[in-house]
Design an enzyme around this catalytic site. Structure first.
Site, PDB file in Angstrom:
ATOM      1  N   GLU A   1      31.511  10.897  -1.252  1.00  0.00           N
ATOM      2  CA  GLU A   1      32.297  10.794  -0.008  1.00  0.00           C
ATOM      3  C   GLU A   1      31.375  11.150   1.152  1.00  0.00           C
ATOM      4  OE1 GLU A   1      35.899  13.290  -0.208  1.00  0.00           O
ATOM      5  OE2 GLU A   1      35.449  13.524  -2.318  1.00  0.00           O
TER       6      GLU A   1
ATOM      7  N   ASP B   1       0.846  -1.184   0.000  1.00  0.00           N
ATOM      8  CA  ASP B   1       0.000   0.000   0.000  1.00  0.00           C
ATOM      9  C   ASP B   1       0.891   1.247   0.000  1.00  0.00           C
ATOM     10  OD1 ASP B   1      -1.661   2.090   0.457  1.00  0.00           O
ATOM     11  OD2 ASP B   1      -2.450   1.359   2.377  1.00  0.00           O
TER      12      ASP B   1
ATOM     13  N   HIS C   1      30.514  15.125  -0.759  1.00  0.00           N
ATOM     14  CA  HIS C   1      31.152  15.521  -2.020  1.00  0.00           C
ATOM     15  C   HIS C   1      30.837  14.451  -3.053  1.00  0.00           C
ATOM     16  CE1 HIS C   1      34.552  17.731   0.351  1.00  0.00           C
ATOM     17  NE2 HIS C   1      33.381  18.322   0.463  1.00  0.00           N
TER      18      HIS C   1
END
Ligand code: ADP
Ligand code: MG
Ligand code: MG
Ligand code: MG
Ligand code: MG
Length: 439
Positions: free
Chosen positions: A128, A51, A240
């Site tokens: 990262e 659902d 990053h």
């Protein structure tokens, strides 16, 4: 490509008793349905209904029957469940009629990856992830540091070091190719880097990474948090995102014959991402708190610029070339939905390539050291400073809104407005401290 019978055999060999079918909502929060092993075949062939209406940003009541289909390449045994073996699959979400659900973030990423593939490119990312390990106090998460270490510190007597090692081991067991893990700049802050790869797999990895880090930390009575800026005055946590395109197995960003050894494709890609960077911010920095990281002074980007020589720019081109040629977008934080974030970056980059856009001159010096006037002269613009401003840029961005589709766009818009309204009407401790006795 793994087929169903091979998969069933593997599930049997691994003595799996339960299978978790995972997917993520608009916010990139992991959801899961557990099924007993006996249901594995049905899940892999017909899919499992659920659902969707009870899940944030998913279906409306009238279209609530959705179907989960496991991606067989994402099979992994959960290494911390020693007694009763459990495995997981990451799933794609379908409508009952078998068409992909347009609100599934994984589907949105797949759409733009397909577009890149049609142009001959594979999109690789290397995220990262930074996070904090905080103490649990009386069973509740706190912001109390577990350790006082600093960048690359070795703290052999510290539990945090052991917990980070256990996270790395669990990730490795689940198929991650971990490249490095280290203590980050702030107290109790850590980073674990894994080898880059195809963006779909990497987005799956980000979801798995957060889930594993939280689980292993909790088993050690710590809270792993990916909140962007949990403590004022010290570095926040970023994600990053290193990006590259490859074509016929070669890195398409590399060109040894240009001064920076960057190809035209790389320059167009950078230009495209820069031109959409304000709206990408809404996706890559999705919480009110995200914007408390994007301030000067803490290694996080603020100014819209790129550079091949310093880390203060929004896009940095790290020194390695050849196979490792990449551009690093430094704004995303680990609260983002990685599917939508990678999708937005790629869509922007591809547009830059199609329109052959050129980036402005790269920044040569520390941009934070420039005065406002100098930045204006150099036409260096600023990222949006808060969620509601970023949301406005996103809502005006035709490229991203078309890619994400009505369903997700309205969900994103609603989420920003609701959070912003809550935040702006709340009386914060800072205000009480400033005004209570002064007035
Ligand atoms: P930093 O110097 O910014 O701290 P790290 O070494 O921590 O960088 O992380 C670099 C990331 O970039 C890793 O995840 C790595 O796998 C990834 N990476 C390396 N080469 C490429 C590439 N060609 N495309 C995308 N990502 C890459
Ligand atoms: Mg790093
Ligand atoms: Mg590193
Ligand atoms: Mg770091
Ligand atoms: Mg980095």
């Amino acid at each position: 490509m793994t087929d169903v019978s091979t998969m069933l055999q593997r599930i049997k060999d691994d003595k799996v008793k339960f299978i978790r079918l995972q997917f993520s909502d608009i916010q990139g929060q992991i959801k899961n349905v557990a099924i007993p092993e006996a249901q594995a075949e049905k899940a892999m062939t017909d899919g499992i209904s659920f659902d969707g209406s009870s899940i944030e940003g998913f279906a409306r009541i009238e279209e609530s029957d959705m179907v989960l289909k496991p991606d067989l390449e994402t099979y992994a045994v959960l290494p911390w469940r020693k007694d009763i073996v459990a495995a997981r699959f990451i799933c794609d979400v379908y409508m009952p009629d078998g068409t992909p659900f347009e609100g599934d973030p994984r589907y949105i990423l797949k759409k733009v990856l397909k577009e890149a593939a049609d142009m001959g490119y594979t999109f690789n990312t290397g995220p990262e992830l930074e996070f904090f390990l905080f103490k649990m106090i009386d069973g509740k998460p706190s912001t109390e540091f577990k350790d006082q270490g600093g960048y690359f510190d070795l703290a052999p007597t510290d539990l945090a070091e052991d917990v980070r090692r256990d996270i790395v081991l669990a990730l490795t067991d689940m198929g991650f190719d971990v490249e490095a893990s280290h203590h980050e700049v702030a107290q109790s802050q850590h980073e674990i880097d894994f080898k880059y790869g195809d963006a779909l797999k990497m987005a799956d990895n980000v979801i798995t990474f957060r889930f594993v880090a939280k689980t292993i930390a909790l088993l050690n009575n710590l809270n792993a948090t990916f909140m962007a800026k949990p403590v004022f005055g010290i570095n926040g946590s970023g994600m990053h995102t290193n990006c590259s395109l490859s074509k016929n197995g070669e890195n398409a960003f590399y060109d040894p014959d240009t001064p920076l050894q960057l190809s035209d494709v790389a320059m167009h890609f950078i230009a495209g991402v820069l031109s959409h960077s304000k709206s990408i911010t809404r996706i890559a920095n999705p919480t009110i708190n995200s914007y408390k990281r994007l301030v000067p002074g803490y290694e996080a980007p603020v100014y819209i610029s790129w550079s091949a020589s310093n880390r203060t720019a929004l896009i940095r081109v790290p020194a390695p070339r050849g196979k490792s040629t990449r551009v690093e977008l430094r704004s995303p934080d680990p609260t983002c939905n990685p599917y939508l974030t990678f999708a937005a970056i790629l869509a922007a980059g591809l547009e830059g390539m199609k329109k052959e856009m050129q980036p402005p001159a790269g920044a040569k010096q520390n941009i934070f050291a420039l005065s406002e006037e100098e930045r204006n002269l150099a036409h260096i613009d600023t990222l949006p400073g808060d969620l509601i401003t970023a949301n406005k840029y996103f809502m005006e961005d035709e490229l991203l809104c078309n890619l994400f589709g009505k369903h997700v766009v309205s969900g994103i818009d609603d989420l920003a407005r609701i959070e912003w309204d809550n935040f702006r009407t709340t009386v914060h401790p800072w205000e009480v401290e400033q005004y209570l006795s002064r007035y």
